[in-house]
Design a protein around this motif. Structure first.
Motif, PDB file in Angstrom:
ATOM      1  N   LYS A 203       0.814  -1.213   0.000  1.00 46.08           N
ATOM      2  CA  LYS A 203       0.000   0.000   0.000  1.00 46.08           C
ATOM      3  C   LYS A 203       0.852   1.269   0.000  1.00 46.08           C
ATOM      4  CE  LYS A 203      -4.157  -1.923   2.152  1.00 46.08           C
ATOM      5  NZ  LYS A 203      -4.992  -1.691   0.947  1.00 46.08           N
ATOM      6  N   ILE A 204       2.119   1.139   0.383  1.00 40.08           N
ATOM      7  CA  ILE A 204       3.002   2.318   0.352  1.00 40.08           C
ATOM      8  C   ILE A 204       3.066   2.897  -1.056  1.00 40.08           C
ATOM      9  CG2 ILE A 204       5.377   3.131   0.697  1.00 40.08           C
ATOM     10  CD1 ILE A 204       5.708   0.823   2.736  1.00 40.08           C
ATOM     11  N   TYR A 205       3.007   2.024  -2.055  1.00 42.97           N
ATOM     12  CA  TYR A 205       3.234   2.453  -3.437  1.00 42.97           C
ATOM     13  C   TYR A 205       1.987   2.386  -4.313  1.00 42.97           C
ATOM     14  CZ  TYR A 205       8.109   2.247  -2.060  1.00 42.97           C
ATOM     15  OH  TYR A 205       9.300   2.459  -1.420  1.00 42.97           O
ATOM     16  N   GLU A 206       0.816   2.256  -3.707  1.00 42.03           N
ATOM     17  CA  GLU A 206      -0.413   2.171  -4.498  1.00 42.03           C
ATOM     18  C   GLU A 206      -0.880   3.523  -5.017  1.00 42.03           C
ATOM     19  OE1 GLU A 206      -3.355   0.117  -2.216  1.00 42.03           O
ATOM     20  OE2 GLU A 206      -2.508  -1.866  -2.631  1.00 42.03           O
ATOM     21  N   LYS A 207      -0.409   4.601  -4.401  1.00 40.21           N
ATOM     22  CA  LYS A 207      -0.806   5.947  -4.821  1.00 40.21           C
ATOM     23  C   LYS A 207       0.422   6.741  -5.218  1.00 40.21           C
ATOM     24  CE  LYS A 207      -4.535   5.902  -1.380  1.00 40.21           C
ATOM     25  NZ  LYS A 207      -5.089   6.589  -0.175  1.00 40.21           N
ATOM     26  N   SER A 209       1.056   9.720  -4.145  1.00 35.10           N
ATOM     27  CA  SER A 209       1.562  10.280  -2.890  1.00 35.10           C
ATOM     28  C   SER A 209       1.779   9.137  -1.913  1.00 35.10           C
ATOM     29  CB  SER A 209       0.548  11.267  -2.303  1.00 35.10           C
ATOM     30  OG  SER A 209      -0.691  10.626  -2.078  1.00 35.10           O
ATOM     31  N   LYS A 210       2.986   9.009  -1.406  1.00 31.93           N
ATOM     32  CA  LYS A 210       3.342   7.863  -0.576  1.00 31.93           C
ATOM     33  C   LYS A 210       2.825   8.053   0.856  1.00 31.93           C
ATOM     34  CE  LYS A 210       5.623   6.134  -4.037  1.00 31.93           C
ATOM     35  NZ  LYS A 210       5.312   7.187  -5.013  1.00 31.93           N
ATOM     36  N   PRO A 211       2.008   7.144   1.341  1.00 25.34           N
ATOM     37  CA  PRO A 211       1.451   7.286   2.691  1.00 25.34           C
ATOM     38  C   PRO A 211       2.286   6.556   3.741  1.00 25.34           C
ATOM     39  CG  PRO A 211       0.383   5.462   1.601  1.00 25.34           C
ATOM     40  CD  PRO A 211       1.416   5.991   0.634  1.00 25.34           C
ATOM     41  N   VAL A 212       1.969   6.810   5.009  1.00 22.56           N
ATOM     42  CA  VAL A 212       2.406   5.926   6.076  1.00 22.56           C
ATOM     43  C   VAL A 212       1.332   4.856   6.209  1.00 22.56           C
ATOM     44  CG1 VAL A 212       1.330   7.425   7.818  1.00 22.56           C
ATOM     45  CG2 VAL A 212       3.025   5.717   8.516  1.00 22.56           C
ATOM     46  N   VAL A 213       1.744   3.608   6.368  1.00 22.89           N
ATOM     47  CA  VAL A 213       0.794   2.508   6.533  1.00 22.89           C
ATOM     48  C   VAL A 213       0.875   2.038   7.977  1.00 22.89           C
ATOM     49  CG1 VAL A 213      -0.012   0.282   5.666  1.00 22.89           C
ATOM     50  CG2 VAL A 213       1.204   1.851   4.130  1.00 22.89           C
ATOM     51  N   ILE A 214      -0.272   2.023   8.655  1.00 22.06           N
ATOM     52  CA  ILE A 214      -0.307   1.661  10.071  1.00 22.06           C
ATOM     53  C   ILE A 214      -1.266   0.503  10.295  1.00 22.06           C
ATOM     54  CG2 ILE A 214       0.407   3.899  10.983  1.00 22.06           C
ATOM     55  CD1 ILE A 214      -2.546   4.615  11.327  1.00 22.06           C
ATOM     56  N   TYR A 215      -1.015  -0.224  11.391  1.00 20.41           N
ATOM     57  CA  TYR A 215      -1.834  -1.390  11.712  1.00 20.41           C
ATOM     58  C   TYR A 215      -1.589  -1.786  13.167  1.00 20.41           C
ATOM     59  CZ  TYR A 215      -3.291  -6.252  12.093  1.00 20.41           C
ATOM     60  OH  TYR A 215      -3.884  -7.414  12.523  1.00 20.41           O
ATOM     61  N   HIS A 232      -2.907   8.517   5.755  1.00 18.86           N
ATOM     62  CA  HIS A 232      -2.093   9.666   6.148  1.00 18.86           C
ATOM     63  C   HIS A 232      -0.847   9.744   5.270  1.00 18.86           C
ATOM     64  CE1 HIS A 232      -4.550  10.423   9.615  1.00 18.86           C
ATOM     65  NE2 HIS A 232      -4.257   9.263  10.185  1.00 18.86           N
ATOM     66  N   SER A 233      -0.289  10.937   5.137  1.00 21.49           N
ATOM     67  CA  SER A 233       0.899  11.118   4.308  1.00 21.49           C
ATOM     68  C   SER A 233       2.140  10.595   5.022  1.00 21.49           C
ATOM     69  CB  SER A 233       1.086  12.599   3.976  1.00 21.49           C
ATOM     70  OG  SER A 233       1.615  13.286   5.103  1.00 21.49           O
ATOM     71  N   GLU A 234       3.223  10.488   4.272  1.00 22.63           N
ATOM     72  CA  GLU A 234       4.490   9.987   4.805  1.00 22.63           C
ATOM     73  C   GLU A 234       5.138  10.942   5.804  1.00 22.63           C
ATOM     74  OE1 GLU A 234       7.175  11.650   1.057  1.00 22.63           O
ATOM     75  OE2 GLU A 234       7.107   9.511   1.483  1.00 22.63           O
ATOM     76  N   THR A 235       4.601  12.142   5.931  1.00 19.41           N
ATOM     77  CA  THR A 235       5.137  13.097   6.909  1.00 19.41           C
ATOM     78  C   THR A 235       4.299  13.119   8.184  1.00 19.41           C
ATOM     79  OG1 THR A 235       3.872  14.902   5.893  1.00 19.41           O
ATOM     80  CG2 THR A 235       6.130  14.559   5.112  1.00 19.41           C
ATOM     81  N   TYR A 236       3.384  12.162   8.318  1.00 24.45           N
ATOM     82  CA  TYR A 236       2.451  12.154   9.450  1.00 24.45           C
ATOM     83  C   TYR A 236       2.910  11.180  10.537  1.00 24.45           C
ATOM     84  CZ  TYR A 236      -1.921  11.650  12.082  1.00 24.45           C
ATOM     85  OH  TYR A 236      -2.861  11.626  13.087  1.00 24.45           O
TER      86      TYR A 236
END
Length: 286
Positions: A203-207, A209-215, A232-236
């Motif tokens: 999921k990091i690369y599905e968009k 804009s690179k998000p943070v992936v949390i779980y 959320h964005s990678e700066t979050y």
């Protein structure tokens, strides 16, 4: 050769050597490969005061410096082994990998700050010491193996949840909760359930804009509060996020492999991933 690539290759070679030595019985445990904590290193509470008014970028520069020079609690130094076996297409694999016993923190055993951070910084630290971030499957497995399964303690959502004061408030809630369980599980035992994990995922690369992936953030019955989420964005980073570093070198049937390489293998990726092959098992740092 690119200096960054050369450094990364050197780190991987060192980690492979360390793990190979442990297989032969020369080393009994895997250690966090950081310098010893200096006698004059600042405490978690002092660090909190120091970074409270900094921008996210400047704050993360300070976190990186403190971690890499060894200002982390001693109870995080000895890694916890996770061992399991799994059969894939009639082949049985016995796997051992090594994880931080708690989330990455700055400070001492008696005064530490479980440090939320962006995935950019988490990946930068992982790269520097030959580690990786966990997958969803690994987070579940770590929780199942934890000596202490801490109940989640959410703070009501607000615009301040990404600020240091709220991060510190949650840190202190968790420290009080942890102290109540010291007889059951001393510092250094594997603990889980008290933070959401920053994970690696396709999921990091599905968009674009690179998000943070949390779980994660598991209830006592094993159900996570947070399904896999990439909104959320990678700066979050907020107070609920934790960084569980995992040594990239792993043992599979008594041979040394890299988790990040196994995750890119069509067959063996199932040892660490329930979403199939993870083509890019890392966050981009460009």
């Amino acid at each position: 050769m690119n200096k960054t690539l050369y450094s990364a290759l050197n780190r991987s070679a060192v980690m492979l050597l360390i793990l190979a030595l442990s297989v032969s019985g020369i080393l009994k445990a895997q250690k966090l490969p950081l310098p010893p904590r200096a006698n004059d290193a600042i405490s978690g509470s002092t660090f909190k005061n120091w970074i409270e008014t900094l921008s996210v970028e400047d704050r993360e520069k300070q976190i990186y410096q403190e971690v890499l020079k060894g200002n982390v609690p001693n109870f995080l130094r000895e890694l916890t082994p996770i061992t399991f076996s799994k059969t894939i297409k009639n082949s049985t694999y016995v796997v051992t990998y090594f994880v931080l016993p708690d989330y990455l923190a700055v400070g001492s055993d008696t005064d530490y700050f479980l440090m939320p951070m962006t995935p950019i910084l988490a990946q930068k630290i992982a790269n520097a010491i030959g580690f990786t971030l966990p997958t969803k499957q690994m987070v579940d497995q770590i929780w199942s193996n934890a000596s202490l399964k801490m109940a989640p303690t959410p703070i009501p959502p607000s615009p301040q949840m990404t600020t240091i004061p709220v991060m510190w408030e949650h840190n202190m809630l968790l420290q009080r909760q942890r102290k109540e369980a010291l007889l059951q599980a001393p510092l250094g035992d594997l603990v889980a359930g008290h933070k959401k994990d920053v994970i690696i995922s396709n999921k990091i690369y599905e968009k674009s804009s690179k998000p943070v992936v949390i779980y994660g953030w598991h209830f006592q019955n094993g159900t996570p509060i947070q399904p896999v989420y990439a909104g959320h964005s990678e700066t979050y980073a907020d107070y609920s996020h934790g960084i569980r570093l995992v040594q990239d070198s792993t043992l599979i049937n008594h041979k040394v492999h890299l988790i990040t390489s196994v995750l890119q293998d069509a067959e063996k990726s199932a040892l660490f991933s329930d979403e199939g092959v993870i083509v890019k098992p890392f966050y981009p740092l460009e």
